[in-house]
Scaffold this active site. Structure first.
Site, PDB file in Angstrom:
ATOM      1  CD  GLU A 149      62.927  14.831  46.871  1.00 23.41           C
ATOM      2  OE1 GLU A 149      63.967  15.065  47.515  1.00 23.41           O
ATOM      3  OE2 GLU A 149      62.786  13.859  46.120  1.00 23.41           O
ATOM      4  CG  PHE A 150      66.897  19.373  44.761  1.00 23.90           C
ATOM      5  CD1 PHE A 150      67.198  18.699  43.583  1.00 23.90           C
ATOM      6  CD2 PHE A 150      66.094  20.504  44.687  1.00 23.90           C
ATOM      7  CE1 PHE A 150      66.714  19.151  42.359  1.00 23.90           C
ATOM      8  CE2 PHE A 150      65.604  20.962  43.469  1.00 23.90           C
ATOM      9  CZ  PHE A 150      65.918  20.288  42.301  1.00 23.90           C
ATOM     10  CG  ASN A 206      68.217  12.564  41.878  1.00 21.06           C
ATOM     11  OD1 ASN A 206      68.898  13.323  42.575  1.00 21.06           O
ATOM     12  ND2 ASN A 206      67.083  12.048  42.300  1.00 21.06           N
ATOM     13  CG  PHE A 247      77.826  12.751  45.025  1.00 20.11           C
ATOM     14  CD1 PHE A 247      77.559  13.460  46.175  1.00 20.11           C
ATOM     15  CD2 PHE A 247      76.924  11.793  44.622  1.00 20.11           C
ATOM     16  CE1 PHE A 247      76.418  13.231  46.909  1.00 20.11           C
ATOM     17  CE2 PHE A 247      75.779  11.545  45.347  1.00 20.11           C
ATOM     18  CZ  PHE A 247      75.524  12.268  46.501  1.00 20.11           C
ATOM     19  CG  LEU A 248      84.584  13.152  42.695  1.00 20.37           C
ATOM     20  CD1 LEU A 248      85.783  14.091  42.538  1.00 20.37           C
ATOM     21  CD2 LEU A 248      84.334  12.431  41.361  1.00 20.37           C
ATOM     22  CB  CYS A 258      66.661   9.163  44.525  1.00 20.65           C
ATOM     23  SG  CYS A 258      65.414   9.844  45.601  1.00 20.65           S
TER      24      CYS A 258
HETATM   25  C1  UDX Z   1      69.865  11.187  46.580  1.00 19.69           C
HETATM   26  C2  UDX Z   1      70.289  12.617  46.244  1.00 19.69           C
HETATM   27  O1  UDX Z   1      71.505  12.939  46.915  1.00 19.69           O
HETATM   28  C3  UDX Z   1      69.207  13.601  46.611  1.00 19.69           C
HETATM   29  O2  UDX Z   1      69.576  14.914  46.207  1.00 19.69           O
HETATM   30  C4  UDX Z   1      67.926  13.198  45.899  1.00 19.69           C
HETATM   31  O3  UDX Z   1      66.863  14.072  46.175  1.00 19.69           O
HETATM   32  C5  UDX Z   1      67.550  11.758  46.286  1.00 19.69           C
HETATM   33  O4  UDX Z   1      68.641  10.895  45.965  1.00 19.69           O
HETATM   34  P1  UDX Z   1      69.895   9.613  48.729  1.00 19.69           P
HETATM   35  O5  UDX Z   1      69.450   8.512  47.833  1.00 19.69           O
HETATM   36  O6  UDX Z   1      69.225   9.777  50.038  1.00 19.69           O
HETATM   37  O7  UDX Z   1      69.767  11.033  47.989  1.00 19.69           O
HETATM   38  O8  UDX Z   1      71.420   9.386  49.067  1.00 19.69           O
HETATM   39  P2  UDX Z   1      72.859   9.900  48.628  1.00 19.69           P
HETATM   40  O9  UDX Z   1      73.557  10.362  49.831  1.00 19.69           O
HETATM   41  O10 UDX Z   1      72.824  10.818  47.484  1.00 19.69           O
HETATM   42  O11 UDX Z   1      73.534   8.518  48.196  1.00 19.69           O
HETATM   43  C6  UDX Z   1      72.978   7.701  47.178  1.00 19.69           C
HETATM   44  C7  UDX Z   1      73.851   6.503  46.933  1.00 19.69           C
HETATM   45  O12 UDX Z   1      75.075   6.893  46.305  1.00 19.69           O
HETATM   46  C8  UDX Z   1      74.270   5.749  48.212  1.00 19.69           C
HETATM   47  O13 UDX Z   1      74.198   4.380  47.987  1.00 19.69           O
HETATM   48  C9  UDX Z   1      75.703   6.193  48.432  1.00 19.69           C
HETATM   49  O14 UDX Z   1      76.461   5.229  49.120  1.00 19.69           O
HETATM   50  C10 UDX Z   1      76.174   6.345  47.001  1.00 19.69           C
HETATM   51  N1  UDX Z   1      77.313   7.270  46.872  1.00 19.69           N
HETATM   52  C11 UDX Z   1      77.160   8.590  47.138  1.00 19.69           C
HETATM   53  C12 UDX Z   1      78.537   6.775  46.443  1.00 19.69           C
HETATM   54  O15 UDX Z   1      78.700   5.580  46.188  1.00 19.69           O
HETATM   55  N2  UDX Z   1      79.583   7.661  46.299  1.00 19.69           N
HETATM   56  C13 UDX Z   1      79.462   8.979  46.542  1.00 19.69           C
HETATM   57  O16 UDX Z   1      80.449   9.707  46.378  1.00 19.69           O
HETATM   58  C14 UDX Z   1      78.215   9.457  46.991  1.00 19.69           C
END
Ligand code: UDX
Length: 439
Positions: A149-150, A206, A247-248, A258
């Site tokens: 899953e993603f 991931n 994601f920046l 995850c």
């Molecule tokens: C993530 C992946 O996005 C998803 O595809 C995978 O299946 C499971 O893991 P999730 O853990 O729910 O999902 O959250 P996500 O929105 O990806 O954020 C993860 C962490 O990264 C958070 O703590 C978020 O604050 C942090 N983050 C995300 C950043 O610090 N900067 C970013 O630019 C994006």
């Protein structure tokens, strides 16, 4: 198609509900009676936007049970969506997945496809197949397929219904075709690979995202030192579509169920095969340090937090979820308490879960205003909308010392320039608008 789903956490329940939305008849299995009773009554046991509504509107195609035998016996397809938590050495704990595999072997009475949705180390699907085949009670054909899953928490329903891709890892055409039928109504590219590649696609995706976050966090740290602005830097980088603008966002590091687990699990797996995954190791190390960034920043203003009123805004690892797994607050609040701080914390949905870890030593508040009242310093850990839209003039009205250390860059520096406060964020200039210098 008759589908069973093992596990009703974020992965299992969202998968089950979204498959029901696409016309399948789905039985979700969980060992927890209380959760099953809730779901039968149309209540989602997890906080996930849109999930409960979708569950309720598909009730005629959904069932929930603890009776795994009944659910697996005649299923065409059985999805495994149980957890694979991290063990103390960083490897993935597969006992839940293997437990379900054994139950499946003991229950199925007709040919079926077992689909592994849980994130599992490369090679696990082979082991699951071996385990099921060697424990089969009836003479049936079982195919095991990897189908990672993603979905991200907070957007899990949308991410599933409108997934970026469907990855199917199979060793045989039959399960591949059955899975294509399961996903017939989904409008997404389908990538068919062997099982190991499918398992690797999940980890590599991931870990790459985790690496991207750690990279931008390191650049942010350097920006602070040399006087550049990380948001402008990220903006400028993002136009290159080889890099992309997602994601920046620099901050206090990634948390959640995850990235921390999957980076460590892949690093562990590589080590196991005598290979050092140096980029992933760097992402992990940078993230551990980044989590402590706010406390380190506070030392610029106070030698210690002893006796100070500390306001914490946001407890969860990101907005839109009540999940605390690997949330930076779980590391930082104990440090504040050790330092002797009086901690008051606010979160729109995370308080109940945080109380389970800190029932008494934190004062929980149900409004941002109440949290900030008489505070000496405020730390922002989660970029909830309520924080982002909070009237900046309130910080100086409510706090004893309006020092705000923001781990999520919630405010535009231009808007902070007019507010009476110290505003210290990530990878950007610190705004110091107090008449009396606290530094
Ligand atoms: C993530 C992946 O996005 C998803 O595809 C995978 O299946 C499971 O893991 P999730 O853990 O729910 O999902 O959250 P996500 O929105 O990806 O954020 C993860 C962490 O990264 C958070 O703590 C978020 O604050 C942090 N983050 C995300 C950043 O610090 N900067 C970013 O630019 C994006």
């Amino acid at each position: 198609m008759k589908i069973a789903v093992a596990g009703t956490g974020y992965v299992g329940l969202v998968t089950g509900v979204c498959l029901a939305e696409n016309g399948h008849s789905v039985t979700c299995v969980d060992i927890d009676d209380r959760k099953v009773a809730l779901m039968k009554a149309g209540v989602s046991p997890i906080y996930e936007p849109g999930l409960e509504e979708l569950m309720v509107s598909n009730m005629e195609r959904l069932d929930f049970t603890t009776d795994y035998k009944g659910a697996y016996r005649n299923a065409d397809v059985i999805f495994i969506g149980v957890g694979t938590p991290e063990k103390s050495d960083g490897s993935a704990n597969l006992s839940y997945v293997y437990g379900v595999a054994e139950q499946i072997a003991a229950s199925i009475e007709k040919d079926c496809v077992v689909v592994v949705k849980s994130t599992v180390p490369i090679g696990t699907n082979d082991k699951i197949e071996g385990l099921i085949k060697s424990n089969l009670k009836n003479n049936v054909n079982v195919y095991v397929a990897s189908n990672p899953e993603f979905l991200a928490q907070g957007t899990a329903v949308r991410d599933t219904l409108h997934t970026s891709r469907i990855v199917i890892g199979v060793e045989d055409k039959i399960p591949g075709n059955i899975l294509k039928e399961v996903y017939n109504n989904f409008n997404a590219p389908i990538v068919v690979t062997n099982r190991k590649s499918a398992e690797m696609i999940k980890y590599a995706s991931n870990d790459f995202l985790a690496l991207k976050i750690s990279f931008i966090n390191e650049i942010a740290n350097l920006c602070e030192i040399i006087g550049a602005n990380i948001e402008d830097v990220a903006h400028g980088m993002g136009y290159d579509n080889r890099i992309g603008n997602k994601f920046l966002n620099a901050g206090i590091g990634y948390g959640g169920s995850c990235f921390p687990k999957d980076t460590k699990a892949l690093h562990w797996l590589a080590n196991f095969h005598d290979y050092e995954l140096r980029t992933v190791k760097a992402a992990i190390d940078v993230n551990e340090n980044q989590k402590l960034k706010l406390i380190k920043k506070s030392r610029k203003y106070f030698d210690s937090l002893k006796g100070l009123n500390v306001a914490v805004l946001g407890l969860t690892f990101k907005p839109g979820t009540d999940d605390l797994r690997e949330a930076p607050t779980l590391v930082n609040i104990p440090l504040m308490l050790e330092d002797g701080a009086n901690v008051k914390a606010w979160d729109p949905v995370g308080i109940e879960n945080f109380k389970k870890v800190h029932p008494e030593d934190v004062t929980y508040c149900y409004s941002i205003e109440e949290t900030l009242k008489d505070a000496d310093i405020c730390f922002i850990f989660t970029e909830w909308d309520q924080v982002k839209h909070f009237d900046l003039t309130n910080y100086s009205k409510l706090m004893k010392n309006p020092i705000v250390i923001d781990g999520r860059n919630c405010y535009d520096l231009e808007s902070v320039k007019d507010a009476t406060m110290v505003y210290d964020s990530i990878g950007r200039e610190t705004i110091h608008n107090l008449e009396v210098s606290l530094i």
